[in-house]
Design a protein around this motif. Sequence first.
Motif, PDB file in Angstrom:
ATOM      1  N   PHE A 225      33.304  60.998 -29.154  1.00 52.52           N
ATOM      2  CA  PHE A 225      32.357  60.297 -30.006  1.00 52.52           C
ATOM      3  C   PHE A 225      31.550  61.314 -30.801  1.00 52.52           C
ATOM      4  O   PHE A 225      31.436  62.472 -30.423  1.00 52.52           O
ATOM      5  CB  PHE A 225      31.422  59.384 -29.198  1.00 52.52           C
ATOM      6  N   GLU A 226      31.006  60.851 -31.914  1.00 51.49           N
ATOM      7  CA  GLU A 226      30.154  61.682 -32.756  1.00 51.49           C
ATOM      8  C   GLU A 226      29.282  60.765 -33.594  1.00 51.49           C
ATOM      9  O   GLU A 226      29.758  59.768 -34.147  1.00 51.49           O
ATOM     10  CB  GLU A 226      30.996  62.575 -33.660  1.00 51.49           C
ATOM     11  N   HIS A 227      28.001  61.076 -33.662  1.00 43.87           N
ATOM     12  CA  HIS A 227      27.072  60.287 -34.476  1.00 43.87           C
ATOM     13  C   HIS A 227      25.947  61.192 -34.940  1.00 43.87           C
ATOM     14  O   HIS A 227      25.515  62.083 -34.213  1.00 43.87           O
ATOM     15  CB  HIS A 227      26.504  59.122 -33.658  1.00 43.87           C
ATOM     16  N   GLY A 228      25.476  60.973 -36.148  1.00 44.90           N
ATOM     17  CA  GLY A 228      24.382  61.781 -36.670  1.00 44.90           C
ATOM     18  C   GLY A 228      23.425  60.950 -37.476  1.00 44.90           C
ATOM     19  O   GLY A 228      23.684  59.794 -37.792  1.00 44.90           O
ATOM     20  N   GLY A 229      22.324  61.574 -37.801  1.00 39.92           N
ATOM     21  CA  GLY A 229      21.324  60.892 -38.599  1.00 39.92           C
ATOM     22  C   GLY A 229      20.286  61.869 -39.097  1.00 39.92           C
ATOM     23  O   GLY A 229      20.388  63.081 -38.912  1.00 39.92           O
TER      24      GLY A 229
ATOM     25  N   SER B  13      13.090  66.980 -43.730  1.00 39.32           N
ATOM     26  CA  SER B  13      13.989  66.165 -42.920  1.00 39.32           C
ATOM     27  C   SER B  13      14.410  66.911 -41.664  1.00 39.32           C
ATOM     28  O   SER B  13      14.408  68.136 -41.614  1.00 39.32           O
ATOM     29  CB  SER B  13      15.220  65.754 -43.716  1.00 39.32           C
ATOM     30  N   LEU B  14      14.764  66.137 -40.671  1.00 44.69           N
ATOM     31  CA  LEU B  14      15.244  66.655 -39.400  1.00 44.69           C
ATOM     32  C   LEU B  14      16.596  65.992 -39.165  1.00 44.69           C
ATOM     33  O   LEU B  14      16.668  64.794 -38.918  1.00 44.69           O
ATOM     34  CB  LEU B  14      14.247  66.296 -38.295  1.00 44.69           C
ATOM     35  N   ARG B  15      17.672  66.761 -39.309  1.00 42.82           N
ATOM     36  CA  ARG B  15      19.017  66.222 -39.131  1.00 42.82           C
ATOM     37  C   ARG B  15      19.467  66.442 -37.691  1.00 42.82           C
ATOM     38  O   ARG B  15      19.211  67.496 -37.121  1.00 42.82           O
ATOM     39  CB  ARG B  15      20.002  66.910 -40.082  1.00 42.82           C
ATOM     40  N   TYR B  16      20.136  65.451 -37.142  1.00 49.16           N
ATOM     41  CA  TYR B  16      20.661  65.598 -35.788  1.00 49.16           C
ATOM     42  C   TYR B  16      22.092  65.076 -35.726  1.00 49.16           C
ATOM     43  O   TYR B  16      22.521  64.272 -36.547  1.00 49.16           O
ATOM     44  CB  TYR B  16      19.776  64.863 -34.772  1.00 49.16           C
ATOM     45  N   ARG B  17      22.825  65.570 -34.758  1.00 50.39           N
ATOM     46  CA  ARG B  17      24.193  65.127 -34.513  1.00 50.39           C
ATOM     47  C   ARG B  17      24.445  65.229 -33.016  1.00 50.39           C
ATOM     48  O   ARG B  17      24.120  66.229 -32.394  1.00 50.39           O
ATOM     49  CB  ARG B  17      25.191  65.995 -35.271  1.00 50.39           C
ATOM     50  N   ILE B  18      24.986  64.157 -32.456  1.00 48.69           N
ATOM     51  CA  ILE B  18      25.390  64.171 -31.058  1.00 48.69           C
ATOM     52  C   ILE B  18      26.892  63.957 -31.031  1.00 48.69           C
ATOM     53  O   ILE B  18      27.420  63.094 -31.736  1.00 48.69           O
ATOM     54  CB  ILE B  18      24.636  63.111 -30.212  1.00 48.69           C
ATOM     55  N   ARG B  19      27.578  64.797 -30.276  1.00 50.57           N
ATOM     56  CA  ARG B  19      29.030  64.662 -30.146  1.00 50.57           C
ATOM     57  C   ARG B  19      29.423  64.966 -28.718  1.00 50.57           C
ATOM     58  O   ARG B  19      28.763  65.755 -28.036  1.00 50.57           O
ATOM     59  CB  ARG B  19      29.761  65.533 -31.144  1.00 50.57           C
TER      60      ARG B  19
ATOM     61  N   PRO C 260      33.997  53.323 -29.304  1.00 48.14           N
ATOM     62  CA  PRO C 260      32.615  52.846 -29.220  1.00 48.14           C
ATOM     63  C   PRO C 260      31.690  53.751 -30.027  1.00 48.14           C
ATOM     64  O   PRO C 260      32.015  54.898 -30.326  1.00 48.14           O
ATOM     65  CB  PRO C 260      32.302  52.928 -27.726  1.00 48.14           C
ATOM     66  N   THR C 261      30.540  53.221 -30.393  1.00 52.33           N
ATOM     67  CA  THR C 261      29.512  53.983 -31.090  1.00 52.33           C
ATOM     68  C   THR C 261      28.474  54.433 -30.071  1.00 52.33           C
ATOM     69  O   THR C 261      28.002  53.623 -29.269  1.00 52.33           O
ATOM     70  CB  THR C 261      28.832  53.118 -32.170  1.00 52.33           C
ATOM     71  N   VAL C 262      28.130  55.717 -30.098  1.00 50.75           N
ATOM     72  CA  VAL C 262      27.121  56.259 -29.184  1.00 50.75           C
ATOM     73  C   VAL C 262      25.974  56.798 -30.033  1.00 50.75           C
ATOM     74  O   VAL C 262      26.180  57.669 -30.881  1.00 50.75           O
ATOM     75  CB  VAL C 262      27.704  57.384 -28.300  1.00 50.75           C
ATOM     76  N   THR C 263      24.772  56.265 -29.818  1.00 48.30           N
ATOM     77  CA  THR C 263      23.597  56.681 -30.575  1.00 48.30           C
ATOM     78  C   THR C 263      22.459  57.049 -29.623  1.00 48.30           C
ATOM     79  O   THR C 263      22.456  56.639 -28.465  1.00 48.30           O
ATOM     80  CB  THR C 263      23.116  55.563 -31.524  1.00 48.30           C
ATOM     81  N   ILE C 264      21.492  57.808 -30.125  1.00 47.59           N
ATOM     82  CA  ILE C 264      20.310  58.168 -29.336  1.00 47.59           C
ATOM     83  C   ILE C 264      19.292  57.046 -29.498  1.00 47.59           C
ATOM     84  O   ILE C 264      18.811  56.774 -30.599  1.00 47.59           O
ATOM     85  CB  ILE C 264      19.709  59.509 -29.809  1.00 47.59           C
ATOM     86  N   ALA C 265      18.937  56.388 -28.390  1.00 43.73           N
ATOM     87  CA  ALA C 265      17.964  55.302 -28.416  1.00 43.73           C
ATOM     88  C   ALA C 265      16.563  55.798 -28.082  1.00 43.73           C
ATOM     89  O   ALA C 265      15.576  55.219 -28.527  1.00 43.73           O
ATOM     90  CB  ALA C 265      18.375  54.209 -27.430  1.00 43.73           C
TER      91      ALA C 265
ATOM     92  N   VAL D 211      20.634  70.083 -33.930  1.00 42.87           N
ATOM     93  CA  VAL D 211      19.499  69.766 -34.785  1.00 42.87           C
ATOM     94  C   VAL D 211      19.561  70.716 -35.977  1.00 42.87           C
ATOM     95  O   VAL D 211      19.682  71.929 -35.791  1.00 42.87           O
ATOM     96  CB  VAL D 211      18.159  69.903 -34.034  1.00 42.87           C
ATOM     97  N   ASN D 212      19.489  70.155 -37.179  1.00 45.86           N
ATOM     98  CA  ASN D 212      19.590  70.931 -38.418  1.00 45.86           C
ATOM     99  C   ASN D 212      20.758  71.912 -38.387  1.00 45.86           C
ATOM    100  O   ASN D 212      20.611  73.098 -38.668  1.00 45.86           O
ATOM    101  CB  ASN D 212      18.273  71.632 -38.723  1.00 45.86           C
TER     102      ASN D 212
END
Length: 158
Positions: A144-148, A125-131, A32-37, A76-77
């Motif tokens: 899971f892992e997702h970034g933006g 820019s502000l880079r983030y990653r959740i894992r 599954p994809t997990v993102t910050i809403a 973050v960053n």
Amino acid sequence: MKFLKPIFVLIVSMLALLLTGCAGLPSGMEAPTVTIADFGAGGGGFFEQQFNLKLRVQNPNNSELKIDGLSFALEVNDGQFATGVGNQAVTVTRFGSAFLPVEAYSSLGSMIRQVGGFLQGDKRSLRYRIRGNLSLAGGTRIPFEHGGEIDPGALAPK
């Protein structure tokens, strides 16, 4: 010949551990994809800050996912910002999505490093990653892992 038996046992044991570690998803299932809403400030004190996150879990599979918890880290960053866990149960329907409200906690040191790095570095820019790991009913854990990236200028009031 006596030395071959311990080596054989060691190799078989290592293979068993590797296969067990890779058994996160049943065969044929996609992760599954997990993102910050949503992300908001919670309570906190001087040494610890609380944040309220809403995570969206998207299920690309033809069968439902029964999630009974998760653990995660938020960067973050490229630096650790906060960690969190959640124990709310949710069922994500086949080819559907669901929200998971969770709390994350950051220490004073993490906050100081992030603010200091932002003030000294590139502010474009502000880079983030959740894992982390989703825990399914029955004990299966799915990583899971997702970034933006976010443009801080887009967040400023107009």
